[in-house]
Design a protein around this motif. Structure first.
Motif: not given
Lengths: 148, 331
Positions: B161-164, B178-183, B185-204
């Motif tokens: 992951w990366y964060r700006i 890893s999603y357990g890293d500081a920064g 943790a609590g903001a990203l998870s596996d299910s959220l990753r899948r949702q982000i990718i699905s939503q991003t691709l669908t919209d795009a």
């Protein structure tokens, strides 16, 4: 005179309704089903040989038999195309697919191309031509798939 | 009596009209079904080849089964797709045919591990419109925490992951594995990753279809990529894939096709092209292991024949049709 004309017209209409229309219907549907089955045979052959990575004489014989068994007389060509690239004088690269003599051994990335051309006419086309004076195009099918 | 005959003739004429009409409709339906099936096969075959040609070689040890290792380059994707469609429809390989094929594409996307490319319609020098690949877009989402908006980027197959974020007018950047890293943790998870990718691709892809729609063309697509496999069997995108949505294809006899092909093949082997100097001192290329038994030493490895040609090598027709021995290649 008028009665004679209506009777003749009636007879012609009866002939068209009871003989020509059912024949056109039967042959037309048969022709379309044949095309669909031929398409299935071609895609099945392509899937098989591109998965296997080789074309044996048995594969070819079985394929020829399958496509010729639907009532159409077809000229069947199976080609193996190999990708090559050449640098042109202007610095661009031109890609060309060259037909290989040896079509039995296939490599990943090669293309297997099947060409079917109808060599004779069918009862449906004969009927269309006879009664409606319609000349339909001869059937042809090109399909190509990459070897995986 | 005459009246009866006339009535009978009239009735027969009407019946003949209805029979002809029904026959025409029936045959038209068969023909449409045939053309649609043929188009589906052609698009599937073309998408497979286009995706295969998009995959590059990173090193000898590249593992093509792992989506993280796959390097995807869209340079040859469209060209390969056009060529395969032309071969499938017996069209000549020319720019006119390419334009005709690209006219029938409603949307196209090349999905890689860390982002995706979209094919966008652009006007060429002449009046023709051609498809070109966009820059690679990331899978991103925004989250607000304590008045600061963080933009997170995720990848398709792992937890990188990366964060700006903007802090006091300066852009800050952080990344992790890893999603357990500081920064994260609590903001990203596996299910959220899948949702982000699905939503991003669908919209795009939906936006791309809308943008690429030619003037006067109706957009009747209801497009959705699920974040996990649905009960009806639609798979989520979980590895590098190639996605094509077709439109009307006049060359295929289809007035309208509301069909999409997603090719997400796992490439288990990709053979490299080898360049060498032959006995006559000419720079030649063939595929790996094809010159087995030959006396020429390999000078360079390339990811494709195009790359070899660009480096000044020409095809060696003595070897290029030979069988490749896969056991000896690196895959």
């Amino acid at each position: 005179m008028h009665g004679f004309l209506s009777r003749t017209a009636g007879l012609v209409l009866v002939f068209l309704l009871l003989v020509v229309a059912p024949l056109l219907d039967t042959y037309g549907v048969q022709e379309m089903e044949n095309r669909m089955e031929t398409l299935n045979d071609v895609s099945e052959f392509l899937d098989k040989v591109t998965d296997k990575g080789e074309i044996t004489e048995d594969d070819l014989n079985a394929f020829y038999l399958a496509v010729e068994s639907h009532g159409m007389m077809l000229d069947v060509r199976v080609e193996r195309l190999v990708k090559t690239a050449t640098l042109l004088d202007d610095g661009t690269v031109s890609t060309a697919y060259i037909m290989a003599d040896d079509r039995h051994s296939l490599n990943v990335g090669d293309i297997v191309k099947v060409e079917l051309r109808e060599m004779s006419t069918t009862p449906y086309k004969k009927l269309l031509n006879m009664f409606l004076r319609l000349e339909t195009r001869t059937y042809g099918l090109d399909m190509a798939k990459m070897v995986r | 009596m005459k009246t009866w005959f006339n009535l009978f003739n009239l009735l027969a004429l009407f019946t003949l009209f209805f029979v002809t009409d029904s026959l025409y409709r029936k045959l038209d339906l068969y023909e449409k079904e045939y053309n649609a099936k043929r188009l589906i096969c052609a698009v599937e075959y073309a998408a497979e080849k286009a995706f295969y040609d998009s995959i590059g070689t990173r090193s000898n040890q590249t593992d093509y089964i792992s989506p993280i290792q796959v390097v995807v380059d869209p340079g040859k994707t469209l060209e390969s797709f056009d060529v395969m469609m032309e071969l499938n429809y017996g069209l000549s390989q020319s720019e006119a045919s390419d334009i005709c094929i690209e006219d029938s594409i409603a949307g196209m996307s090349l999905i890689t591990n860390d982002g995706y490319y979209l094919a966008r319609l652009q006007k060429t020098g002449e009046d023709a419109m051609r498809l070109y690949w966009s820059p690679k877009y990331p899978y991103s989402y925004e989250k607000e925490e304590g008045g600061v908006v963080y933009t997170y980027g995720v990848t398709l197959a792992d937890e990188r992951w990366y964060r700006i974020w903007n802090k006091g007018g300066t852009l800050r950047f952080a990344k992790g594995d890893s999603y357990g890293d500081a920064g994260a943790a609590g903001a990203l998870s596996d299910s959220l990753r899948r949702q982000i990718i699905s939503q991003t691709l669908t919209d795009a892809v939906a936006l791309s279809i809308k943008e690429n729609a030619r003037s006067g063309q109706e957009i009747g697509y209801s497009f959705y990529i699920p974040s996990r496999q649905t009960l009806s069997g639609i798979n989520a995108v979980s590895s590098p894939s190639f996605l094509v949505v077709m439109n009307s294809a006049p060359y295929a006899g289809c007035d309208e096709t509301l069909d999409a092909a997603i090719t997400g093949i796992k490439v288990i082997r990709k053979v490299r092209t080898v360049g060498y100097v032959n006995e006559s001192g000419e720079r030649k290329y063939c595929y790996e292991t094809q010159q087995a038994g030959g006396t020429c030493d390999i000078v360079e490895y390339f990811s494709s024949p195009e790359a070899a040609a660009k480096a000044g090598y020409t095809a060696d027709y003595r070897f290029i049709f030979n069988k490749i021995i896969y056991e000896e290649t690196a895959y």
